[in-house]
Design an enzyme around this catalytic site. Sequence first.
Site, mmCIF file in Angstrom:
data_model
loop_
_atom_site.group_PDB
_atom_site.id
_atom_site.type_symbol
_atom_site.label_atom_id
_atom_site.label_comp_id
_atom_site.label_asym_id
_atom_site.label_seq_id
_atom_site.Cartn_x
_atom_site.Cartn_y
_atom_site.Cartn_z
ATOM 1 N N GLU A 156 -4.310 -3.793 11.138
ATOM 2 C CA GLU A 156 -4.764 -3.754 9.743
ATOM 3 C C GLU A 156 -3.959 -4.793 8.985
ATOM 4 O OE1 GLU A 156 -4.772 -0.758 5.959
ATOM 5 O OE2 GLU A 156 -5.563 0.033 7.847
ATOM 6 N N CYS A 186 -2.816 -2.892 0.294
ATOM 7 C CA CYS A 186 -3.730 -3.743 1.069
ATOM 8 C C CYS A 186 -5.130 -3.752 0.477
ATOM 9 C CB CYS A 186 -3.778 -3.268 2.522
ATOM 10 S SG CYS A 186 -2.215 -3.449 3.414
#
Length: 474
Positions: free
Chosen positions: A244, A278
């Site tokens: 990720e 994020c």
Amino acid sequence: MKALQNLIGGVWEDSRGDAFHEVVDPATEEVVARCPSGSPEDVRPAVAAAAGAQPAWAALPAAERVARLTRWADAVAEHAAELAELECREMGKPVALGTGFIGAAAQQVKAAAAEALDYPFEETVPGPHGSSTTILRNPVGATAVIVPWNFPVPMALGAIGPLLAAGNTVVVKPSERSPMSAVRLLELADLPPGVVNLVHGDSRAGVPLVADERIGLVHFTGSVEAGRQVGAETGGRLNRSILELGGKDPVVVDADVDPAVTAAAVAFGAFANSGQICTSMERIYVHQDVAEEFIDALVDAAGTYTLGNGRDGQTVLGPLVDQRQRDIVERHVADALERGATVRTGGKRPEGRGFFYPATVLTDVDDSMLVMNEETFGPLAPVVVVPSFEEGLAQAAKTRFGLAATVYTNDPEHMAAARTVPAGVVWVNQWQGGGPERLYEPAGDSGMGATGSRAAYDAATRPVSIHTAPAARA
């Protein structure tokens, strides 16, 4: 100041390496910890401990593994404020915000672990002529979890939970920028020795950990550059990685929404944790029919994000993690201004100590600017006015990243169109919506490897099929 210790085989011990660095409180610039910078001599025994403990841990009934994880999650929830205080001291997140995220993470890891009770670790399918095929889903073995600095406790828990519930063991490497909360997190775990281990450090620990042939899976959250290196290393050994990585998440605001209410929601998505998420909203495309009212409301909302030390209950916007991160934010703002952008509020660092930067709204931005192309990871809200919802969706898709996206609309056809945004998660009218049932895989430069819900168990296990036919008779 005594250096933080590694956890290896159930024992907290000093680093075997000779390099250390200081962890600095980003609000005060005071040193709060001394941390090992990592070495292969720390990594090897940690991996050995994980590999040695794995068979006995996998042999336990899934229900017992889940029960142990549930007790750990309950302990985390009980100590959420304490853990959030540590996160605040090491990376600046306001304690109230951190407490909420950690409490939610504890509940989510309980739900994720409970998935193991229904997961088909073994199932038999009958075949022709009395034969059968049994499908076993075995754990991959010792695994590595490399945790980012922005959400050290929630990200560690989210990755570790399904791995352990599936029968794997783990070596955790927290970010060298936020190691203290990870130490306390593992102190709260009541697990057999070697099931969860911890090694501190930067790439001096990360590189040998990823390269260790005994590590069957690496769960990495971090930068695109580092993620590519992890993927290349694990791929070269034909082992798995879940990556990720970065994001440049878009927001599309339709003409039929309440501009003020939507602006308040977008402000939170852009400024929460000082934009160091994020999935922060980093590109905002608003329909021209509501643009003026939306931008005015967004500027007003930005003014409510008061700067300060996160240990102060009045603080809404804490500091950035360090000077390096603030430099990125300032570079993006300076580049935008040079290319014709307008600062509607913020845009200038405050005087005094600490790595603070105010909630900032930019207009008149375009695709030539860094702020629309590179991940900022700061409290910036760049707004582009678009002539139609369709144009907003098209602009949202123009990126090499594909982590998440958010759409605000009341039009059912536009809600359906939102599904075409190339991202792992698309939220419609609620940023960060969903729960443990969510599964996704990042697109483009944002990573690879499906995770969440049952996908996390698919990644954490390797299926084996055993076909059995009746014995031959004379």
